[in-house]
Design a protein around this motif. Structure first.
Motif, PDB file in Angstrom:
ATOM      1  N   ASN A 100       0.821  -1.212   0.000  1.00 20.62           N
ATOM      2  CA  ASN A 100       0.000   0.000   0.000  1.00 20.62           C
ATOM      3  C   ASN A 100       0.854   1.262   0.000  1.00 20.62           C
ATOM      4  OD1 ASN A 100      -2.367  -1.436  -0.062  1.00 20.62           O
ATOM      5  ND2 ASN A 100      -2.873  -1.113   2.069  1.00 20.62           N
ATOM      6  N   ASP A 101       1.903   1.275   0.828  1.00 24.04           N
ATOM      7  CA  ASP A 101       2.774   2.458   0.909  1.00 24.04           C
ATOM      8  C   ASP A 101       3.402   2.780  -0.440  1.00 24.04           C
ATOM      9  OD1 ASP A 101       2.226   2.666   3.584  1.00 24.04           O
ATOM     10  OD2 ASP A 101       4.077   1.696   4.247  1.00 24.04           O
ATOM     11  N   GLU A 102       3.779   1.740  -1.177  1.00 24.45           N
ATOM     12  CA  GLU A 102       4.384   1.930  -2.492  1.00 24.45           C
ATOM     13  C   GLU A 102       3.390   2.576  -3.461  1.00 24.45           C
ATOM     14  OE1 GLU A 102       6.859  -0.757  -5.745  1.00 24.45           O
ATOM     15  OE2 GLU A 102       5.711  -1.765  -4.182  1.00 24.45           O
ATOM     16  N   ILE A 103       2.151   2.125  -3.409  1.00 25.87           N
ATOM     17  CA  ILE A 103       1.111   2.672  -4.289  1.00 25.87           C
ATOM     18  C   ILE A 103       0.830   4.134  -3.934  1.00 25.87           C
ATOM     19  CG2 ILE A 103      -1.323   2.512  -4.961  1.00 25.87           C
ATOM     20  CD1 ILE A 103      -1.008  -0.579  -4.498  1.00 25.87           C
ATOM     21  N   ILE A 104       0.735   4.422  -2.666  1.00 26.51           N
ATOM     22  CA  ILE A 104       0.425   5.781  -2.219  1.00 26.51           C
ATOM     23  C   ILE A 104       1.568   6.745  -2.532  1.00 26.51           C
ATOM     24  CG2 ILE A 104       0.014   7.236  -0.183  1.00 26.51           C
ATOM     25  CD1 ILE A 104      -2.434   5.581  -1.031  1.00 26.51           C
ATOM     26  N   SER A 105       2.792   6.335  -2.260  1.00 25.05           N
ATOM     27  CA  SER A 105       3.914   7.277  -2.379  1.00 25.05           C
ATOM     28  C   SER A 105       4.602   7.277  -3.739  1.00 25.05           C
ATOM     29  CB  SER A 105       4.940   7.008  -1.282  1.00 25.05           C
ATOM     30  OG  SER A 105       5.479   5.717  -1.416  1.00 25.05           O
ATOM     31  N   ASN A 106       4.458   6.192  -4.521  1.00 21.54           N
ATOM     32  CA  ASN A 106       5.160   6.082  -5.806  1.00 21.54           C
ATOM     33  C   ASN A 106       4.261   5.539  -6.903  1.00 21.54           C
ATOM     34  OD1 ASN A 106       7.828   6.982  -5.450  1.00 21.54           O
ATOM     35  ND2 ASN A 106       8.371   5.092  -4.372  1.00 21.54           N
ATOM     36  N   ILE A 107       3.109   6.124  -7.092  1.00 13.65           N
ATOM     37  CA  ILE A 107       2.147   5.586  -8.057  1.00 13.65           C
ATOM     38  C   ILE A 107       2.739   5.514  -9.465  1.00 13.65           C
ATOM     39  CG2 ILE A 107       1.014   7.811  -8.518  1.00 13.65           C
ATOM     40  CD1 ILE A 107      -0.740   4.370  -8.335  1.00 13.65           C
ATOM     41  N   ASN A 108       3.545   6.479  -9.861  1.00 11.03           N
ATOM     42  CA  ASN A 108       4.118   6.455 -11.214  1.00 11.03           C
ATOM     43  C   ASN A 108       5.067   5.277 -11.398  1.00 11.03           C
ATOM     44  OD1 ASN A 108       2.710   8.687 -12.168  1.00 11.03           O
ATOM     45  ND2 ASN A 108       4.251  10.100 -11.398  1.00 11.03           N
ATOM     46  N   GLU A 109       5.846   4.977 -10.391  1.00  8.92           N
ATOM     47  CA  GLU A 109       6.736   3.817 -10.463  1.00  8.92           C
ATOM     48  C   GLU A 109       5.929   2.517 -10.533  1.00  8.92           C
ATOM     49  OE1 GLU A 109      10.035   1.717  -7.624  1.00  8.92           O
ATOM     50  OE2 GLU A 109      10.083   3.906  -7.771  1.00  8.92           O
ATOM     51  N   VAL A 110       4.876   2.435  -9.763  1.00 11.09           N
ATOM     52  CA  VAL A 110       3.989   1.265  -9.791  1.00 11.09           C
ATOM     53  C   VAL A 110       3.396   1.102 -11.185  1.00 11.09           C
ATOM     54  CG1 VAL A 110       1.777   0.366  -8.936  1.00 11.09           C
ATOM     55  CG2 VAL A 110       3.459   1.289  -7.317  1.00 11.09           C
ATOM     56  N   LEU A 111       2.900   2.185 -11.755  1.00 13.93           N
ATOM     57  CA  LEU A 111       2.297   2.125 -13.095  1.00 13.93           C
ATOM     58  C   LEU A 111       3.324   1.719 -14.143  1.00 13.93           C
ATOM     59  CD1 LEU A 111       0.031   5.290 -12.928  1.00 13.93           C
ATOM     60  CD2 LEU A 111      -0.672   2.895 -12.671  1.00 13.93           C
ATOM     61  N   ASN A 112       4.549   2.212 -14.030  1.00 15.89           N
ATOM     62  CA  ASN A 112       5.616   1.821 -14.962  1.00 15.89           C
ATOM     63  C   ASN A 112       5.900   0.323 -14.876  1.00 15.89           C
ATOM     64  OD1 ASN A 112       5.964   4.391 -16.032  1.00 15.89           O
ATOM     65  ND2 ASN A 112       7.540   4.937 -14.543  1.00 15.89           N
ATOM     66  N   LYS A 113       5.914  -0.219 -13.669  1.00 20.01           N
ATOM     67  CA  LYS A 113       6.137  -1.663 -13.488  1.00 20.01           C
ATOM     68  C   LYS A 113       4.997  -2.465 -14.116  1.00 20.01           C
ATOM     69  CE  LYS A 113       8.887  -1.327  -9.264  1.00 20.01           C
ATOM     70  NZ  LYS A 113       8.912  -1.599  -7.812  1.00 20.01           N
ATOM     71  N   ILE A 114       3.773  -1.979 -13.950  1.00 20.24           N
ATOM     72  CA  ILE A 114       2.617  -2.671 -14.527  1.00 20.24           C
ATOM     73  C   ILE A 114       2.703  -2.661 -16.051  1.00 20.24           C
ATOM     74  CG2 ILE A 114       0.109  -2.629 -14.805  1.00 20.24           C
ATOM     75  CD1 ILE A 114      -0.005  -1.448 -11.913  1.00 20.24           C
ATOM     76  N   VAL A 115       3.029  -1.520 -16.629  1.00 14.70           N
ATOM     77  CA  VAL A 115       3.121  -1.397 -18.091  1.00 14.70           C
ATOM     78  C   VAL A 115       4.130  -2.393 -18.644  1.00 14.70           C
ATOM     79  CG1 VAL A 115       3.903   0.120 -19.953  1.00 14.70           C
ATOM     80  CG2 VAL A 115       2.310   0.983 -18.249  1.00 14.70           C
ATOM     81  N   LEU A 116       5.243  -2.607 -17.941  1.00 14.22           N
ATOM     82  CA  LEU A 116       6.247  -3.569 -18.411  1.00 14.22           C
ATOM     83  C   LEU A 116       5.677  -4.980 -18.548  1.00 14.22           C
ATOM     84  CD1 LEU A 116       9.389  -2.460 -16.357  1.00 14.22           C
ATOM     85  CD2 LEU A 116       8.984  -2.151 -18.815  1.00 14.22           C
ATOM     86  N   HIS A 117       4.659  -5.282 -17.763  1.00  8.26           N
ATOM     87  CA  HIS A 117       4.069  -6.626 -17.797  1.00  8.26           C
ATOM     88  C   HIS A 117       2.831  -6.714 -18.687  1.00  8.26           C
ATOM     89  CE1 HIS A 117       6.622  -8.360 -14.656  1.00  8.26           C
ATOM     90  NE2 HIS A 117       6.666  -7.126 -14.188  1.00  8.26           N
TER      91      HIS A 117
END
Length: 119
Positions: A100-117
């Motif tokens: 949850n903390d990763e999603i809240i504080s680094n949403i752009n990084e999370v989205l970039n990781k998702i796009v790679l998959h």
């Protein structure tokens, strides 16, 4: 007795702040033009012929991708999560887990990781 569909609807109505934030970025094909579903039920037949349901936080059928937002409850569900991961992987699904903390504080990084998959 309520159905699994009713339960999923209830979960969507009671979404967490983290789920709401991630859903805002995934809904309406916003991310790479892919369709995501949230709180999506997946039925699996056990070896004993019993139907088991897993509710996926976010799911893209086209990419066979499951995204899980992990809160504090997952600290107490490690064995369940391990078995669930095995079942879903055996179905050919890829599972991405984000704290949850990763999603809240680094949403752009999370989205970039998702796009790679997604490709």
């Amino acid at each position: 007795m309520s159905s699994i569909i009713d339960f999923c609807r209830e979960l969507r109505q009671r979404e967490t702040v983290t789920e709401k934030k991630l859903w805002f970025e995934l809904r309406n094909r916003k991310l790479a033009g892919k369709k995501f579903l949230r709180q999506h039920p997946l039925c699996v037949q056990s070896y004993f012929g019993k139907s088991l349901y897993y509710i996926l936080d976010f799911y893209c059928h086209e990419a066979k991708l499951v995204i899980e937002a992990d809160g504090a409850i997952h600290l107490y569900k490690k064995e369940y999560d391990k078995n669930r991961y095995k079942v879903l992987s055996d179905l050919g699904l890829e599972i991405l887990r984000f704290e949850n903390d990763e999603i809240i504080s680094n949403i752009n990084e999370v989205l970039n990781k998702i796009v790679l998959h997604l490709h």
